[in-house]
Scaffold this active site. Structure first.
Site, PDB file in Angstrom:
ATOM      1  N   GLY A 248       0.737  -1.255   0.000  1.00 45.72           N
ATOM      2  CA  GLY A 248       0.000   0.000   0.000  1.00 45.72           C
ATOM      3  C   GLY A 248       0.765   1.303   0.000  1.00 45.72           C
ATOM      4  CD  GLU A 290       0.287  -9.138   0.872  1.00 47.82           C
ATOM      5  OE1 GLU A 290       0.721 -10.299   0.711  1.00 47.82           O
ATOM      6  OE2 GLU A 290      -0.908  -8.884   1.063  1.00 47.82           O
ATOM      7  N   GLY A 292       3.780  -3.434  -3.658  1.00 47.75           N
ATOM      8  CA  GLY A 292       3.805  -3.613  -5.111  1.00 47.75           C
ATOM      9  C   GLY A 292       4.123  -2.302  -5.796  1.00 47.75           C
ATOM     10  NE  ARG A 330      -3.127   3.276 -11.307  1.00 51.45           N
ATOM     11  CZ  ARG A 330      -3.012   4.427 -10.704  1.00 51.45           C
ATOM     12  NH1 ARG A 330      -2.427   5.432 -11.322  1.00 51.45           N
ATOM     13  NH2 ARG A 330      -3.458   4.597  -9.485  1.00 51.45           N
ATOM     14  CE1 TYR A 334      -8.845   2.059  -9.862  1.00 53.68           C
ATOM     15  CE2 TYR A 334      -6.806   2.341 -11.088  1.00 53.68           C
ATOM     16  CZ  TYR A 334      -7.731   1.529 -10.478  1.00 53.68           C
ATOM     17  OH  TYR A 334      -7.536   0.176 -10.476  1.00 53.68           O
ATOM     18  CB  CYS A 361     -13.273   4.420 -30.991  1.00 55.68           C
ATOM     19  SG  CYS A 361     -12.291   4.217 -32.459  1.00 55.68           S
ATOM     20  CE1 TYR A 390      -2.002  -3.113  -8.739  1.00 61.96           C
ATOM     21  CE2 TYR A 390      -0.948  -1.114  -7.955  1.00 61.96           C
ATOM     22  CZ  TYR A 390      -1.430  -2.377  -7.715  1.00 61.96           C
ATOM     23  OH  TYR A 390      -1.358  -2.904  -6.444  1.00 61.96           O
TER      24      TYR A 390
HETATM   25  N1  LLP Z   1      -1.609  -7.051  -1.005  1.00 59.23           N
HETATM   26  C1  LLP Z   1      -2.897  -7.133  -1.322  1.00 59.23           C
HETATM   27  C2  LLP Z   1      -3.733  -8.131  -0.664  1.00 59.23           C
HETATM   28  C3  LLP Z   1      -3.431  -6.260  -2.285  1.00 59.23           C
HETATM   29  O1  LLP Z   1      -4.713  -6.355  -2.582  1.00 59.23           O
HETATM   30  C4  LLP Z   1      -2.594  -5.324  -2.920  1.00 59.23           C
HETATM   31  C5  LLP Z   1      -3.109  -4.453  -3.950  1.00 59.23           C
HETATM   32  C6  LLP Z   1      -1.239  -5.294  -2.569  1.00 59.23           C
HETATM   33  C7  LLP Z   1      -0.784  -6.159  -1.588  1.00 59.23           C
HETATM   34  C8  LLP Z   1      -0.259  -4.347  -3.178  1.00 59.23           C
HETATM   35  O2  LLP Z   1      -0.575  -3.021  -2.878  1.00 59.23           O
HETATM   36  P1  LLP Z   1       0.381  -1.825  -3.362  1.00 59.23           P
HETATM   37  O3  LLP Z   1       1.661  -1.880  -2.574  1.00 59.23           O
HETATM   38  O4  LLP Z   1       0.612  -1.998  -4.822  1.00 59.23           O
HETATM   39  O5  LLP Z   1      -0.417  -0.600  -3.073  1.00 59.23           O
HETATM   40  N2  LLP Z   1      -5.220  -1.164  -9.750  1.00 59.23           N
HETATM   41  C9  LLP Z   1      -5.181  -0.181  -8.688  1.00 59.23           C
HETATM   42  C10 LLP Z   1      -4.592  -0.715  -7.422  1.00 59.23           C
HETATM   43  C11 LLP Z   1      -5.287  -1.948  -6.892  1.00 59.23           C
HETATM   44  C12 LLP Z   1      -4.656  -2.465  -5.641  1.00 59.23           C
HETATM   45  C13 LLP Z   1      -4.915  -3.919  -5.496  1.00 59.23           C
HETATM   46  N3  LLP Z   1      -4.310  -4.510  -4.355  1.00 59.23           N
HETATM   47  C14 LLP Z   1      -4.413   1.031  -9.186  1.00 59.23           C
HETATM   48  O6  LLP Z   1      -3.986   1.028 -10.340  1.00 59.23           O
HETATM   49  O7  LLP Z   1      -4.240   2.013  -8.454  1.00 59.23           O
END
Ligand code: LLP
Length: 444
Positions: A248, A290, A292, A330, A334, A361, A390
């Site tokens: 997150g 975790e 990302g 995105r 969003y 389109c 993403y």
């Molecule tokens: N762990 C779980 C259970 C998750 O659902 C997620 C992201 C992460 C870890 C990784 O979170 P991060 O560090 O990337 O914030 N598509 C959206 C974001 C969806 C997030 C999904 N879950 C976007 O483009 O902003």
């Protein structure tokens, strides 16, 4: 556009990333092109791993591969001694094909199919993160058939309202993910898991959302989770050995964003867990995170070639590029904001305000509204920053556009890690039923 990571302007006024001229990359590999700065990805991985080593050695950092999942990326993560979070059979397949160590894989998802769970059991993944009662029973049954015990974490919803976009919040009670602490469902699931012969409950998981800047949200989540670990111990005797606090951490997309350093997040989490453990007289659990977006996001840019430019007097100037919502959904999904520059005119002063349109389109296929750029002409290489997370993973073939290639750049080297799709790739799975194969039917 803010220069992030290893970005600099070289002596011919072009944008350079990790020693590679982006204009030359666009010429060599074509556009649209995702360029990922491997050196920056690795240095962020090391920030996480080293901060945990320093403050809380009983820990594991796993990369959320939904952000950007390719075989080369899985290799990189394995080399950095990290684990991997996968959320589908496809992500698991990618990891296994890259020979990622299965025991370092965490399998997530709110609706894993029986086939996906079997695949995970056969591969002997490290942990299945169970989301709901249905999955718990299904996994217990499948593990029995496989004559094994599935090692699981249970995903719980701590009821934290992280301050982020509604679509990427996940920690509230009203969420499709996990079981809530507040309404007793999480406790019920734990009791159920403990009673199951083919389930070995290792601990708990939560994830409060994505693109988070306020470290208080992590503190609240860690406190709530440790409070729950204590409650579970009191009521069932079970002591969670593992606590996965999700991902997150937010990144820089535009001036609206003020990301917090990785180390601060690690300190917040580990201090909170230590204090709570002391307070409740609990042993220190293994902490798992975790991340990302914070690993891949700022490391990526997308290169486009400018095509048509439409100046509507007194209204707006649209600059269209050869990609759009197919490689970056995105902004449409969003209202995400991005920064851009003209990669071949980095030293030219900003002269006009334009809006960057995609080629689909769809009126909503806009990448950036109102960005100040030097005078833009057809053939220029436009760069949008912070597209490493993403973007490729959410790309589509809408309008039958092919997906771009991806290159890793590192210290002057550029390696292709995903080839550009071809038109033949687009029709590879198409089938024309035999009854339609008689051309005479429509030529008559
Ligand atoms: N762990 C779980 C259970 C998750 O659902 C997620 C992201 C992460 C870890 C990784 O979170 P991060 O560090 O990337 O914030 N598509 C959206 C974001 C969806 C997030 C999904 N879950 C976007 O483009 O902003």
């Amino acid at each position: 556009m803010k220069l992030l990571g290893t970005m600099k302007i070289n002596n011919v006024g072009h944008l350079e990333i990790s020693g590679c001229d982006t204009v030359a990359l666009a010429q060599k590999f074509g556009t649209p092109l995702y360029v990922m700065d491997e050196s920056k990805i690795r240095s962020t991985c090391r920030q996480y791993v080293e901060a945990f080593r320093k403050y809380y050695p009983n820990s594991e950092v796993i990369y959320a591969s939904k952000v950007f999942s390719t075989m080369a990326m899985c290799r990189l993560i394995a080399e950095e001694d990290m684990g991997l979070d996968v959320v589908s059979g496809g992500e698991l397949f990618t990891a296994l094909k890259s020979e990622f160590p299965a025991d370092r894989v965490y399998f997530h998802g709110n609706n894993k199919s029986p086939e996906e769970l079997e695949m995970a059991l056969e591969a002997q993944v490290g942990r299945v993160v169970v989301d709901n009662f249905y999955e718990l029973s299904l996994l217990n049954e499948l593990a029995k058939q496989h004559k094994t015990k599935a090692k699981i974490l249970l995903r719980v919803s701590p009821g934290i309202d992280a301050h982020t976009h509604h679509y990427i919040k996940t920690g509230m009670i009203d969420s499709k993910f996990g079981l809530a602490i507040a309404n007793g469902q999480a406790m019920l699931a734990i009791e159920k898991a403990l009673s199951m012969k083919n389930i070995e409950l290792k601990g708990l998981h939560c994830h409060i959302g994505s693109q988070i800047f306020d470290l208080k949200s992590y503190q609240e989540a860690a406190e709530t989770m440790m409070g729950f670990v204590h409650k579970v111990k009191t009521s069932t005797g079970f002591v969670a050995q593992e606590l996965n606090l999700g991902g997150g951490l937010g990144i820089y997309y535009s001036e609206d964003d003020a990301p917090r350093p990785v180390e601060e997040m690690v300190v917040t989490i580990t201090e909170t867990v230590k204090a709570a453990a002391a307070n409740y007289g609990l042993p220190l659990p293994k902490i798992i995170v975790e991340p990302g977006r914070s690993i891949a996001g700022e490391a990526g840019v997308t290169l486009y070639t400018v095509g048509s430019i439409k100046d509507i007097p007194d209204v707006r100037k649209y600059v269209a590029v050869d990609g759009g919502m197919t490689d970056n959904i995105r902004p449409a999904l969003y209202q995400a904001k991005y920064e851009a520059a003209v990669a071949n005119k980095m030293n030219n002063p900003a002269e006009e305000t334009v809006s960057i349109a995609g080629k689909c389109c769809e009126s909503g296929d806009m990448l950036i509204w109102d960005v100040e750029l030097p005078r833009v002409e057809a053939g220029d290489t436009l760069v949008i920053s912070s597209t490493g997370a993403y973007n490729y993973s959410m790309s589509s073939n809408y309008n039958r556009n092919v997906k771009p290639a991806v290159v890793f750049v590192n210290d002057g080297n550029a390696d292709l890690v995903v080839k550009r799709e071809t038109y033949n790739d687009l029709i590879r799975n198409d089938v024309v039923p035999e009854r339609m194969q008689d051309k005479k039917a429509y030529l008559a």
